[in-house]
Design an enzyme around this catalytic site. Structure first.
Site, short mmCIF file in Angstrom:
data_model
loop_
_atom_site.label_atom_id
_atom_site.label_comp_id
_atom_site.label_asym_id
_atom_site.label_seq_id
_atom_site.Cartn_x
_atom_site.Cartn_y
_atom_site.Cartn_z
N ASP A 203 -40.14 29.22 -97.50
CA ASP A 203 -41.29 28.74 -98.27
C ASP A 203 -42.42 29.75 -98.03
OD1 ASP A 203 -42.28 28.17 -95.74
OD2 ASP A 203 -42.66 26.04 -96.11
N THR B 290 -42.57 25.85 -89.18
CA THR B 290 -42.01 25.45 -87.89
C THR B 290 -40.50 25.60 -87.83
OG1 THR B 290 -41.71 23.22 -88.73
CG2 THR B 290 -43.78 23.66 -87.56
N HIS C 162 -20.42 27.13 -80.52
CA HIS C 162 -20.00 25.72 -80.41
C HIS C 162 -20.13 24.92 -81.69
CE1 HIS C 162 -20.28 25.42 -75.71
NE2 HIS C 162 -19.57 26.45 -76.13
N HIS D 219 -14.05 22.77 -79.76
CA HIS D 219 -15.22 22.61 -80.64
C HIS D 219 -14.82 22.36 -82.10
CE1 HIS D 219 -17.63 23.64 -77.25
NE2 HIS D 219 -16.93 24.75 -77.08
N CYS E 45 -39.30 28.42 -92.53
CA CYS E 45 -40.54 27.75 -92.95
C CYS E 45 -41.50 27.87 -91.77
CB CYS E 45 -40.30 26.31 -93.38
SG CYS E 45 -39.74 25.20 -92.09
C1 RB5 Z 1 -46.00 24.37 -94.76
O1 RB5 Z 1 -47.35 24.26 -94.51
C2 RB5 Z 1 -45.19 23.76 -93.62
O2 RB5 Z 1 -45.36 22.39 -93.61
C3 RB5 Z 1 -43.73 24.13 -93.74
O3 RB5 Z 1 -43.59 25.49 -93.78
C4 RB5 Z 1 -42.82 23.67 -92.63
O4 RB5 Z 1 -43.33 24.03 -91.37
C5 RB5 Z 1 -42.36 22.28 -92.66
O5 RB5 Z 1 -41.57 21.83 -91.83
#
Ligand code: RB5
Length: 140
Positions: free
Chosen positions: A7, A64, A95, A130, A62
């Site tokens: 994203d 996080t 695994h 596994h 993304c």
């Molecule tokens: C975008 O601001 C953020 O929410 C997205 O990149 C991600 O971290 C969501 O899990």
């Protein structure tokens, strides 16, 4: 084939990882996003996961890494591992036979993500005990 997607929060990291893949002669397809304009990670995750078959590998980024992993793991044929260390990348291949690597775009340095990616790409599934557990994932 390797598919890569992010994203907006992972866009810059994706571009850097693409440079690494190109320099190391990996064949890949970028499923987007193609700018830092805000977009929705579930849509990118879906586009990438729908392309994955057989021995394909996916890379999703993304902010996080959490949203992308939640989204990717909704697909029965996807085993997505969110990795923040090389050890996790190694173990999720050995695994879990992970076919999608999820990375953090924010709060993670590019070089660390590169070493995680490198480990993921170079590590194989161990099979043996596994295998049964991984097969059980498809029954859930
Ligand atoms: C975008 O601001 C953020 O929410 C997205 O990149 C991600 O971290 C969501 O899990």
């Amino acid at each position: 084939m390797i598919y890569i997607g992010s994203d907006h929060a992972g866009f810059q990291m994706k571009e850097k990882l693409k440079n690494y893949l190109t320099k190391n002669s990996y064949c890949f397809e970028d499923v987007g996003t193609h700018s830092i304009e805000r977009c929705d990670y579930p849509i990118i995750a879906k586009s990438l996961c729908e392309k994955i078959t057989n021995d394909d590998i996916g890379i999703l980024i993304c902010g996080t890494g959490i949203g992308m992993s939640i989204a990717a793991n909704r697909f029965k044929h996807i085993r997505a591992g969110l990795c923040t260390t090389k050890k996790q990348a190694e173990m999720t291949r050995r695994h879990n036979n992970a076919n999608v690597l999820v990375l953090q775009g924010r709060d993670m340095c590019y070089l660390k993500n590169i070493s995680i990616l490198k480990t993921f790409l170079l590590t194989s599934f161990e099979g043996a005990r596994h295998e049964k557990r991984v097969n059980m994932l498809s029954e859930i």
